[in-house]
Design an enzyme around this catalytic site. Sequence first.
Site, mmCIF file in Angstrom:
data_model
loop_
_atom_site.group_PDB
_atom_site.id
_atom_site.type_symbol
_atom_site.label_atom_id
_atom_site.label_comp_id
_atom_site.label_asym_id
_atom_site.label_seq_id
_atom_site.Cartn_x
_atom_site.Cartn_y
_atom_site.Cartn_z
ATOM 1 N N ASP A 51 6.163 103.741 -30.001
ATOM 2 C CA ASP A 51 5.152 104.350 -29.270
ATOM 3 C C ASP A 51 5.675 104.329 -27.904
ATOM 4 O O ASP A 51 6.559 103.561 -27.444
ATOM 5 C CB ASP A 51 3.705 103.264 -29.362
ATOM 6 C CG ASP A 51 3.329 103.052 -30.452
ATOM 7 O OD1 ASP A 51 3.163 103.900 -31.249
ATOM 8 O OD2 ASP A 51 2.252 102.160 -30.362
ATOM 9 N N TYR A 105 9.520 93.017 -34.809
ATOM 10 C CA TYR A 105 9.087 93.262 -33.468
ATOM 11 C C TYR A 105 8.950 92.171 -32.609
ATOM 12 O O TYR A 105 8.386 91.171 -33.344
ATOM 13 C CB TYR A 105 7.750 94.038 -33.504
ATOM 14 C CG TYR A 105 7.829 95.788 -33.583
ATOM 15 C CD1 TYR A 105 8.046 96.351 -32.502
ATOM 16 C CD2 TYR A 105 7.991 96.285 -35.007
ATOM 17 C CE1 TYR A 105 8.330 98.019 -32.893
ATOM 18 C CE2 TYR A 105 8.084 97.278 -35.391
ATOM 19 C CZ TYR A 105 8.256 98.171 -34.155
ATOM 20 O OH TYR A 105 8.489 99.761 -34.428
#
Length: 246
Positions: A51, A105
């Site tokens: 993103d 992540y």
Amino acid sequence: MTHAYFFKFGYIGYMFTGYQRGNGVKSVEDTIIKALNLNSPSLIKTAARTDRGVSALSNVFYIETERRPQDIAGIINSKNEYVFVHSFAEVEHGRNPRYCDTKTYMYMLPGETECDSLMVTASGFLGFHDFSKFSKKDTRNPWRSIDEVKCHRESFGVVLEFSAKSFLWNQVRRMLAFILEFRGNKIDPFSVSNIYSHIAPPENLILKDIVYKDLSFKPLNNGLKRQRLMMEKSLISYIVLKNVLG
């Protein structure tokens, strides 16, 4: 002779207009394509399209080239201070970097938050679930498996890590928002009746690593280890300052 390679690379996401090519004036992909002076952007394939605002320590891109790996890294690293290529593996032609074994992540949380309270809520996401309530809708199958959740303390705060084979759009950031809202409560996140619309800020999220069990990546330069450490410190400083100043 043309060889095919996977390159691991990092970038400071908030310095770009997004990840995907054509996403604004200065995307991460466009920066790499421009640095290598590629006539066809399709020559680059990427493992993860993060993103806008999300950073990476080890994303992966695929390229076929006659250049040496050292030359590819040198060109990219010398042309942009916010992107660094640090390791490579030679692969078969046409291999898609998206098909990996694990993506991890990590989300940085400055302050006094305790791992114990975060893990009570985060553990509810472990396993195979329908994440349609925790992702932005697209055409992909919403069923995903969260294989591991970890939390550890650093000098600036805590780091929460999520590992899975793949993630959906906005999935990690919505999971984080839910964990922060309900931390300390052992509840089933999938019992919510509607789509969970809250989303954590992108700047704190970093793609830590992508693993292919059959590949061993070779470091390109000892100096790049120093560059990677500098980038980590830069990200931490930015996140801490942003959380302090708001």
